[in-house]
Each structure stands twice: as structure tokens, then as C-alpha cells.
Design an enzyme around this catalytic site. Structure first.
Site, PDB file in Angstrom:
ATOM      1  N   PRO A   1      51.266  48.121  47.301  1.00  0.00           N
ATOM      2  CA  PRO A   1      50.945  46.914  48.070  1.00  0.00           C
ATOM      3  C   PRO A   1      50.817  47.186  49.563  1.00  0.00           C
ATOM      4  CG  PRO A   1      52.773  46.497  46.554  1.00  0.00           C
ATOM      5  CD  PRO A   1      52.546  47.974  46.561  1.00  0.00           C
TER       6      PRO A   1
ATOM      7  N   GLU B   1      60.902  49.935  42.837  1.00  0.00           N
ATOM      8  CA  GLU B   1      60.714  49.536  44.234  1.00  0.00           C
ATOM      9  C   GLU B   1      59.660  50.377  44.956  1.00  0.00           C
ATOM     10  OE1 GLU B   1      62.050  46.926  46.074  1.00  0.00           O
ATOM     11  OE2 GLU B   1      62.550  46.300  44.039  1.00  0.00           O
TER      12      GLU B   1
ATOM     13  N   ARG C   1      31.867  52.013  36.680  1.00  0.00           N
ATOM     14  CA  ARG C   1      30.595  51.315  36.459  1.00  0.00           C
ATOM     15  C   ARG C   1      29.524  51.723  37.479  1.00  0.00           C
ATOM     16  NH1 ARG C   1      29.621  46.760  39.397  1.00  0.00           N
ATOM     17  NH2 ARG C   1      28.591  45.715  37.650  1.00  0.00           N
TER      18      ARG C   1
ATOM     19  N   ASP D   1      25.249  43.015  42.928  1.00  0.00           N
ATOM     20  CA  ASP D   1      26.619  42.534  42.753  1.00  0.00           C
ATOM     21  C   ASP D   1      27.156  41.920  44.043  1.00  0.00           C
ATOM     22  OD1 ASP D   1      26.849  43.318  40.155  1.00  0.00           O
ATOM     23  OD2 ASP D   1      27.917  45.179  40.571  1.00  0.00           O
TER      24      ASP D   1
END
Length: 224
Positions: free
Chosen positions: A83, A110, A148, A162
Site C-alpha cells: 500500500p 503487517e 493483455r 481502452d
């Protein structure tokens, strides 16, 4: 292209390998998926790979040694899911799709001993400003996004328009029936006038981006 996943939960990736476009790309030999169990590199008799945090703190951290040993068995650019990393974008997906090999490390608990990030990997990536129970889902998300774009996996024209490919969200698209309970497909799409259709698509891209992601337009404005 070869993608290595380093994980404590190898079974997470089995379905990823076996379904849809990913499975076809593997069958064609365009993509190779290698799943590495971090516990296999633990020197602890119970295969433990985590420990308490120096200086105090809740939870447990992944230790540096088993990950260091696991990384010695793989190659390519080494990415850790966290994160605290840089937010993943379509631009980054395209950049990574040109690599011959990448290694993605999925965290748990953690997180990681900071020395793993400082000394063992090339990049720290996040899929957004939120926290999950582990890095397996984020690892599969970025792998899917990258795969992809690899030549031969899908037709190039399928992803040229896209969302984010031209810094805007995608335009609305429709299929049959033309009229469903009074909900109509825009008439311009049946006009046969290619220039007007392209103008409509561009206008709708701007509308959708302004509505859903005004931050993108602000970023484009500030970049000029």
C-alpha cells in the site's frame, strides 16, 4: 514473457493460470507463469517466515532471509506489492509488458522487513489507497493488466481505445437490441458517418472523464 509470483499462498494463483485469456496465452507459449512458495526457503523447522517487529508494534513482519533466498531463484524486474508503493497505472502496465521477465512478491501480515524494499527489489507498487489482507489479489491484478498488452495475447485494436490509453476514460458502447424498453442506442452510431461517430466518441470520453475522474483532466491541464 515470464511472470514469477512469490507468495505464501500458491493456490491463489492456480485459477488465474487456468482460465480465459491467461490460459490461452500460456497454451500458446506467449506467457509463462511460475509460482514460488516463500515458505520453501525458510530455514525454520516449522517453515515460519514472519517474526515480531523490532521496537514494538502490532502484528508480524515477513523476514528478509526467505525472500532473499527465493529471489535468487528467479530473474527479471522485481516488484513488491505494498500500500506504500507508487499507484499502478495503464502507463506502468504498458512499460512492464515490454519486459521479458518480471517477479511479483505478494506480502502478508503487517508487511515486509524494510530491508527487502531497500535492497532486494526494483519497485514498490500499490493498486490503490486501501489495504487488503494480502498481496495476492493485487499481484494478479497487475499481472492481468500487463499480460493483455503482451503482443499476441489479444488483438492490439482491442486495447488501443481502452480507458487511460489516451489519458481519458473509454466512451460508451452498445449492442443489440437497439431499443430496450424505451432505452435507445444513440442515433449517431447508425449514421454511417465515421467523422461524426469519432467526434461523438471523443465528446463522450470527455464527458465521462469529467463526471467520474475530474482529477485526470486536472492532471492533463497542469501538464501543459
Amino acid at each position: 514473457m515470464k511472470i514469477n509470483f512469490l507468495t505464501l499462498f500458491p493456490n491463489y494463483f492456480e485459477i488465474f493460470k487456468q482460465e480465459s485469456i491467461i490460459a490461452k496465452a500460456i497454451e500458446k507459449g506467449i506467457i509463462e507463469i511460475n509460482i514460488v512458495d516463500i515458505r520453501d526457503f525458510s530455514k525454520n523447522k516449522h517453515k515460519k517466515v514472519d517474526d515480531q517487529i523490532y521496537g514494538g508494534g502490532h502484528g508480524m513482519l515477513l523476514q528478509i532471509e526467505p525472500i532473499d533466498l527465493a529471489l535468487k531463484t528467479v530473474g527479471g524486474k522485481k516488484i513488491i506489492m505494498s500500500p506504500q508503493g507508487s499507484v499502478f497505472t495503464q502507463k506502468k502496465a504498458r512499460e512492464l509488458s515490454n519486459e521479458k521477465e518480471i517477479t511479483i512478491i505478494a506480502g502478508r501480515y503487517e508487511g515486509f522487513d524494510e530491508r527487502i524494499i531497500d535492497y532486494l527489489i526494483d519497485e514498490e507498487i500499490s493498486i490503490g489507497d486501501y489495504v487488503l489482507t494480502g498481496g495476492e489479489l493485487p499481484a494478479m491484478i497487475i499481472a492481468d493488466s500487463i499480460i493483455r498488452l503482451v503482443k499476441g495475447v489479444i488483438k492490439e485494436e482491442s486495447h488501443l481505445n481502452d480507458s487511460f490509453e489516451n489519458d481519458l476514460l473509454d466512451y460508451p458502447q452498445y449492442t443489440r437490441p437497439r431499443d430496450y424498453k424505451g432505452m435507445l442506442v444513440p442515433e449517431v452510431l447508425f449514421s454511417g458517418h465515421h467523422k461524426k461517430i469519432e467526434e461523438w466518441k471523443k465528446e463522450k470520453q470527455l464527458e465521462k472523464t469529467k463526471k467520474n475522474r475530474p482529477d485526470i483532466l486536472e492532471r492533463i491541464k497542469n501538464a501543459k
